[in-house]
Design a protein around this motif. Structure first.
Motif, PDB file in Angstrom:
ATOM      1  N   SER A   8     -42.317  98.386  34.593  1.00 47.42           N
ATOM      2  CA  SER A   8     -41.906  97.674  35.809  1.00 47.42           C
ATOM      3  C   SER A   8     -42.004  98.534  37.062  1.00 47.42           C
ATOM      4  N   TYR A   9     -41.926  99.856  36.900  1.00 46.82           N
ATOM      5  CA  TYR A   9     -42.039 100.750  38.063  1.00 46.82           C
ATOM      6  C   TYR A   9     -43.440 100.713  38.679  1.00 46.82           C
ATOM      7  N   LEU A  10     -44.392 100.152  37.961  1.00 46.11           N
ATOM      8  CA  LEU A  10     -45.761 100.048  38.459  1.00 46.11           C
ATOM      9  C   LEU A  10     -45.978  98.802  39.318  1.00 46.11           C
ATOM     10  N   PHE A  11     -44.926  97.969  39.454  1.00 41.91           N
ATOM     11  CA  PHE A  11     -45.030  96.710  40.182  1.00 41.91           C
ATOM     12  C   PHE A  11     -43.974  96.641  41.271  1.00 41.91           C
ATOM     13  N   SER A  12     -44.232  95.819  42.287  1.00 43.98           N
ATOM     14  CA  SER A  12     -43.269  95.559  43.351  1.00 43.98           C
ATOM     15  C   SER A  12     -42.944  94.067  43.378  1.00 43.98           C
ATOM     16  N   HIS A  13     -41.682  93.741  43.637  1.00 47.39           N
ATOM     17  CA  HIS A  13     -41.235  92.353  43.717  1.00 47.39           C
ATOM     18  C   HIS A  13     -41.515  91.848  45.131  1.00 47.39           C
ATOM     19  N   VAL A  14     -42.464  90.939  45.276  1.00 47.06           N
ATOM     20  CA  VAL A  14     -42.909  90.514  46.609  1.00 47.06           C
ATOM     21  C   VAL A  14     -43.100  89.005  46.674  1.00 47.06           C
ATOM     22  N   GLY A  15     -43.179  88.498  47.898  1.00 50.33           N
ATOM     23  CA  GLY A  15     -43.689  87.162  48.137  1.00 50.33           C
ATOM     24  C   GLY A  15     -45.181  87.274  48.407  1.00 50.33           C
ATOM     25  N   GLN A  16     -45.951  86.334  47.896  1.00 49.51           N
ATOM     26  CA  GLN A  16     -47.408  86.412  48.013  1.00 49.51           C
ATOM     27  C   GLN A  16     -47.959  85.032  48.371  1.00 49.51           C
ATOM     28  N   ILE A  17     -48.774  84.990  49.415  1.00 49.15           N
ATOM     29  CA  ILE A  17     -49.407  83.749  49.855  1.00 49.15           C
ATOM     30  C   ILE A  17     -50.920  83.962  49.900  1.00 49.15           C
ATOM     31  N   PHE A  18     -51.666  83.001  49.364  1.00 47.60           N
ATOM     32  CA  PHE A  18     -53.124  83.065  49.426  1.00 47.60           C
ATOM     33  C   PHE A  18     -53.658  81.914  50.267  1.00 47.60           C
ATOM     34  N   LEU A  19     -54.649  82.223  51.088  1.00 42.09           N
ATOM     35  CA  LEU A  19     -55.378  81.219  51.849  1.00 42.09           C
ATOM     36  C   LEU A  19     -56.867  81.479  51.648  1.00 42.09           C
ATOM     37  N   ASP A  20     -57.674  80.428  51.747  1.00 40.84           N
ATOM     38  CA  ASP A  20     -59.124  80.605  51.691  1.00 40.84           C
ATOM     39  C   ASP A  20     -59.588  81.336  52.943  1.00 40.84           C
ATOM     40  N   ALA A  21     -60.404  82.360  52.766  1.00 41.24           N
ATOM     41  CA  ALA A  21     -60.922  83.114  53.905  1.00 41.24           C
ATOM     42  C   ALA A  21     -62.001  82.300  54.616  1.00 41.24           C
ATOM     43  N   ALA A  22     -62.013  82.389  55.934  1.00 42.45           N
ATOM     44  CA  ALA A  22     -63.044  81.751  56.750  1.00 42.45           C
ATOM     45  C   ALA A  22     -63.283  82.636  57.973  1.00 42.45           C
ATOM     46  N   ASP A  23     -64.450  82.492  58.583  1.00 41.20           N
ATOM     47  CA  ASP A  23     -64.793  83.326  59.737  1.00 41.20           C
ATOM     48  C   ASP A  23     -63.730  83.197  60.826  1.00 41.20           C
ATOM     49  N   GLY A  24     -63.184  84.336  61.236  1.00 39.44           N
ATOM     50  CA  GLY A  24     -62.227  84.354  62.317  1.00 39.44           C
ATOM     51  C   GLY A  24     -60.804  83.976  61.927  1.00 39.44           C
ATOM     52  N   LEU A  25     -60.609  83.547  60.680  1.00 36.03           N
ATOM     53  CA  LEU A  25     -59.283  83.073  60.281  1.00 36.03           C
ATOM     54  C   LEU A  25     -58.309  84.220  60.039  1.00 36.03           C
ATOM     55  N   GLU A  26     -58.810  85.362  59.584  1.00 36.34           N
ATOM     56  CA  GLU A  26     -57.908  86.456  59.229  1.00 36.34           C
ATOM     57  C   GLU A  26     -57.061  86.908  60.426  1.00 36.34           C
ATOM     58  N   ASP A  27     -57.660  86.994  61.598  1.00 28.39           N
ATOM     59  CA  ASP A  27     -56.904  87.420  62.781  1.00 28.39           C
ATOM     60  C   ASP A  27     -55.782  86.431  63.102  1.00 28.39           C
ATOM     61  N   LYS A  28     -56.077  85.134  62.972  1.00 24.90           N
ATOM     62  CA  LYS A  28     -55.062  84.112  63.244  1.00 24.90           C
ATOM     63  C   LYS A  28     -53.924  84.201  62.229  1.00 24.90           C
ATOM     64  N   VAL A  29     -54.296  84.333  60.947  1.00 27.37           N
ATOM     65  CA  VAL A  29     -53.288  84.450  59.886  1.00 27.37           C
ATOM     66  C   VAL A  29     -52.438  85.693  60.103  1.00 27.37           C
ATOM     67  N   MET A  30     -53.088  86.787  60.445  1.00 22.54           N
ATOM     68  CA  MET A  30     -52.358  88.043  60.638  1.00 22.54           C
ATOM     69  C   MET A  30     -51.344  87.914  61.767  1.00 22.54           C
ATOM     70  N   GLU A  31     -51.759  87.321  62.873  1.00 26.57           N
ATOM     71  CA  GLU A  31     -50.852  87.170  64.017  1.00 26.57           C
ATOM     72  C   GLU A  31     -49.640  86.312  63.651  1.00 26.57           C
ATOM     73  N   ILE A  32     -49.898  85.174  63.020  1.00 25.29           N
ATOM     74  CA  ILE A  32     -48.812  84.250  62.686  1.00 25.29           C
ATOM     75  C   ILE A  32     -47.898  84.849  61.617  1.00 25.29           C
ATOM     76  N   ALA A  33     -48.513  85.410  60.577  1.00 23.26           N
ATOM     77  CA  ALA A  33     -47.730  85.912  59.449  1.00 23.26           C
ATOM     78  C   ALA A  33     -46.862  87.105  59.844  1.00 23.26           C
ATOM     79  N   LEU A  34     -47.447  88.056  60.573  1.00 24.36           N
ATOM     80  CA  LEU A  34     -46.680  89.236  60.963  1.00 24.36           C
ATOM     81  C   LEU A  34     -45.553  88.870  61.930  1.00 24.36           C
ATOM     82  N   ASP A  35     -45.834  87.933  62.823  1.00 22.43           N
ATOM     83  CA  ASP A  35     -44.784  87.475  63.741  1.00 22.43           C
ATOM     84  C   ASP A  35     -43.635  86.810  62.990  1.00 22.43           C
ATOM     85  N   ALA A  36     -43.966  86.171  61.858  1.00 18.94           N
ATOM     86  CA  ALA A  36     -42.954  85.452  61.074  1.00 18.94           C
ATOM     87  C   ALA A  36     -42.221  86.360  60.094  1.00 18.94           C
TER      88      ALA A  36
END
Length: 238
Positions: free
Chosen positions: A128-156
């Motif tokens: 278990s020490y090799l793992f971290s307990h986290v929340g994980q969200i996946f979205l389909d990657a698309a051109d230019g989407l990562e910057d939008k996701v990063m801004e919204i997610a980090l702000d939240a």
């Protein structure tokens, strides 16, 4: 030319898989309601599994019955949450989260899955020490989407945003998952998956043992008492 499975056989197999999935959801709903109450508005764990159950087309009547069982409004067997840990061949770490009303049966089934394909069960804390307990969200990657996701997610309140293999992965603390998830939904972004899980710090390539590792994971996931299986096996590059 050989004939494939009949439509009836394929439907039977799909119904069986759906039945197993629903059984896991019912147990998770029951335990979540028992530990955090039957109101999803004040119980993030319950809200998360309800989202998954509804997405899988589980009926609202079935969901309500499971919530009532967990809330004590109906008699039901008492499920116990247990985590088992071990190693697969090639040094792969595997963790198995179970819900069971018979731990003796469950530990025997889990141990059999490990040993049948060259793995070994370990003691609590073995991997278990090799793992971290986290929340994980996946979205389909698309051109230019990562910057939008990063801004919204980090702000939240997200901790990190990663992009790999056609997906954008958002990492949060378990507590922040719901808020980040809702912020992304409010921005009309389509989520592929959102869950609380154990995320490996690093991945291990099992090499020639990949098939055995996959068989262990498949056998574990097929057990009725197993809710989730976590591994640091990099099977895509084995």
């Amino acid at each position: 030319m050989g004939r494939g499975p009949s439509i009836a056989a394929r439907k039977g197999a799909e119904d069986a898989r759906r039945g197993k999935l629903f059984t896991k959801f019912i147990r998770e709903i029951t335990v979540a309601a028992r530990t955090g109450g039957g109101d999803p508005k004040t119980n993030p764990r319950l809200r998360l599994v309800l989202d998954k159950a509804l997405a899988a087309n589980m009926s609202k009547d079935t969901i309500e019955r499971a919530i009532k069982r967990g809330s004590g409004a109906a008699d039901d067997a008492s499920f116990e949450e247990i985590r088992y840990e071990g190693y697969g061949p090639g040094g792969v770490a595997i963790m198995v989260d179970c819900m069971t009303d018979n731990p003796t049966r469950t530990v025997a089934d889990v141990r059999h899955a490990f040993t049948k394909h060259g793995g070994n069960m370990g003691t609590s804390g073995a991997v278990s020490y090799l793992f971290s307990h986290v929340g994980q969200i996946f979205l389909d990657a698309a051109d230019g989407l990562e910057d939008k996701v990063m801004e919204i997610a980090l702000d939240a309140g997200a901790d990190d945003v990663l992009s790999e293999a056609g997906f954008i992965e958002v990492i949060t603390t378990p507590e922040a998952l719901e808020g980040v998830k809702q912020a992304l939904i409010d921005a009309q972004l389509l989520l592929v998956q959102a869950d609380v899980m154990m995320r490996p710090a690093t991945m291990v390539n099992p090499g020639e043992h990949a098939e055995q590792v996959q068989k262990i994971i498949d056998m574990l996931e097929d057990l009725d008492d197993v809710q989730k299986v976590y591994s640091n096996a990099d099977l895509e590059h084995a």
